[in-house]
Scaffold this active site. Structure first.
Site, short mmCIF file in Angstrom:
data_model
loop_
_atom_site.label_atom_id
_atom_site.label_comp_id
_atom_site.label_asym_id
_atom_site.label_seq_id
_atom_site.Cartn_x
_atom_site.Cartn_y
_atom_site.Cartn_z
N ASP A 1 -1.23 6.40 6.56
CA ASP A 1 -2.31 5.52 6.12
C ASP A 1 -2.51 4.50 7.23
OD1 ASP A 1 -4.01 3.68 5.03
OD2 ASP A 1 -2.76 3.19 3.29
N LYS B 1 -11.70 -2.12 7.04
CA LYS B 1 -10.84 -3.09 7.71
C LYS B 1 -11.27 -3.23 9.17
CE LYS B 1 -8.82 -3.07 3.83
NZ LYS B 1 -7.68 -2.28 3.39
N TRP C 1 0.83 -1.22 0.00
CA TRP C 1 0.00 0.00 0.00
C TRP C 1 0.85 1.25 0.00
CZ3 TRP C 1 -4.45 -0.79 -1.87
CH2 TRP C 1 -5.15 -1.97 -1.60
C1 LIG Z 1 -7.19 -1.76 2.12
C2 LIG Z 1 -6.13 -0.75 2.22
C3 LIG Z 1 -6.06 0.33 1.33
C4 LIG Z 1 -7.01 0.51 0.17
O1 LIG Z 1 -8.26 0.86 0.62
P1 LIG Z 1 -9.47 1.19 -0.37
O2 LIG Z 1 -10.51 1.66 0.57
O3 LIG Z 1 -9.81 -0.05 -1.10
O4 LIG Z 1 -9.03 2.28 -1.29
C5 LIG Z 1 -5.06 1.26 1.52
N1 LIG Z 1 -4.18 1.14 2.53
C6 LIG Z 1 -4.22 0.10 3.40
C7 LIG Z 1 -3.21 0.03 4.49
C8 LIG Z 1 -5.20 -0.86 3.28
O5 LIG Z 1 -5.25 -1.89 4.14
#
Ligand SMILES: *Cc1c(COP(=O)(O)O)cnc(C)c1O
Length: 368
Positions: free
Chosen positions: A174, A198, A104
């Site tokens: 993030d 998540k 990511w």
């Molecule tokens: C799942 C995830 C993403 C992507 O998320 P979306 O909502 O599908 O854009 C980005 N960063 C991390 C750490 C993730 O686990």
């Protein structure tokens, strides 16, 4: 009710049963509103209360200081990969520092490169993205526009224990896959973002926590939907927000406060749950091989390999017969990944651990 299985999916992921039951109840009519949560206006008083409580709960759980805004945006964490550099890198003539510890973070850095200079200050590639950097390995630029990192890499299963020290440079994180899993010192960050699906709710809403002084850096004349300052000014209601997703985040934060108490308690539980699996890996005499190095192990996504790809397939198949689902690792890492977010009960992890021990006993002769 249909039987529910243990869902180890990395996301969208398991939600607490209480949350699903409350959502089910309100699907026909919100108490004293007489309309479904799917039918109410985002300009209604009832939704005002819902988005208000969601923010209040998040502020309580994360102890968010008053000089931070909480935004509810769309486009997933992936759109934040673009919004962050559009708002804070574009036109600055400064580089942005990116610490990349997995898939990511690499994607985030790629989007930033469209907007300006990106410095990959630390990249985990040479260790196959199995660890996070030690503080003394980070050479951060004091003139950078911001420093970006991914607190938990969902695919590789590596997680920072403490956030990097970025000095006066705004720290951007993030936090999608460990948001609300443990306490966070929000005052150390300029901006935190997390897709909800998540650990915080369903897909459709991304939570952004941003410090007021960063809003002043946003360039003029950005597209409205991509402009943090305008989103903050309009309290995330410039256009129709994802009403149902925000409502579900409200239920999840309520569950955290009422059933768990606080994020210290949540972290202790998550520690305990992940230890069950890491102990099974460590005590398997090499039958199970963890992907992450011990000091970088994720509390949320436990990743490991078996001696052969055939055994991994067999493991996944036999696990399903025990109601243990979604254990297949991401195709880029292979093997097994058990995502054990807040809503996964300890009992589910125990069933998985017991199955791991039994599977090892039955298949140890095939060790490579
Ligand atoms: C799942 C995830 C993403 C992507 O998320 P979306 O909502 O599908 O854009 C980005 N960063 C991390 C750490 C993730 O686990």
């Amino acid at each position: 009710m249909e039987k529910r299985v243990y869902n180890f999916s990395p996301g969208p992921a398991m939600l607490p049963l209480e949350v699903l039951e409350a959502a089910q109840h309100d699907l026909l009519a919100l108490p004293s509103v007489g309309m479904s949560i799917l039918e109410i206006s985002h300009r209604s008083k009832s939704f005002d209360q819902i988005i208000g409580e969601t923010e209040t709960n998040l502020r309580q759980l994360l102890q968010i200081p008053n000089n931070y805004r909480v935004l509810f945006l769309q486009g997933g964490a992936t759109l934040q990969f673009s919004m962050v550099p559009i708002n804070f890198l574009r036109g600055t003539n400064r580089p942005a520092d990116y610490i990349t510890t997995g898939t990511w973070g690499i994607k985030a850095a790629k989007e930033a490169q469209r907007e300006g200079e990106v410095c990959l200050v630390w990249d985990g590639k040479s260790d196959n993205y199995s660890r996070v950097p030690q503080p003394n390995e980070l050479k951060l630029n004091p003139e950078a526009a911001y420093v970006h990192f991914t607190s938990n890499e969902t695919i590789e299963g590596v997680e920072f224990r403490t956030s990097p020290d970025s000095g006066n440079v705004p720290l951007v994180c993030d936090m999608s896959s460990d948001f609300l899993a443990r306490p966070v010192r929000v005052e150390r960050y300029g901006l935190i973002y997390a897709g909800a699906q998540k650990n915080a709710g369903p897909a459709g809403v991304t939570i952004v926590i941003i410090r007021d002084d960063l809003l002043e850096r946003v360039p003029d004349n950005l597209h409205t939907m991509l402009d943090y300052r305008l989103q903050a000014k309009n309290k995330s209601l410039y256009n129709t927000p994802p009403v149902f997703a925000i409502y579900t985040v409200m239920l999840v934060t309520r569950w955290l406060i009422k059933k768990i108490g606080d994020l210290q308690n949540m972290a202790a539980r998550n520690q305990q749950k992940s230890k069950l699996l890491y102990d099974a890996i460590d005590q398997s005499n090499g039958f199970y091989r963890g992907h992450a190095q011990p000091d970088s192990r994720s509390l949320m996504n436990v990743t490991w390999r078996l001696p052969t790809a055939e055994l991994e397939q067999k493991f996944i198949k036999e696990a399903q017969a025990r109601d243990l689902y979604e254990l297949k690792g991401h195709r880029s890492v292979g093997g097994i990944r058990a995502s054990i977010y807040n809503a996964m009960p300890t009992s589910g992890v125990q069933v998985l651990r017991d199955f791991m021990l039994e599977f090892q006993t039955n298949n140890a002769d095939q060790k490579s």
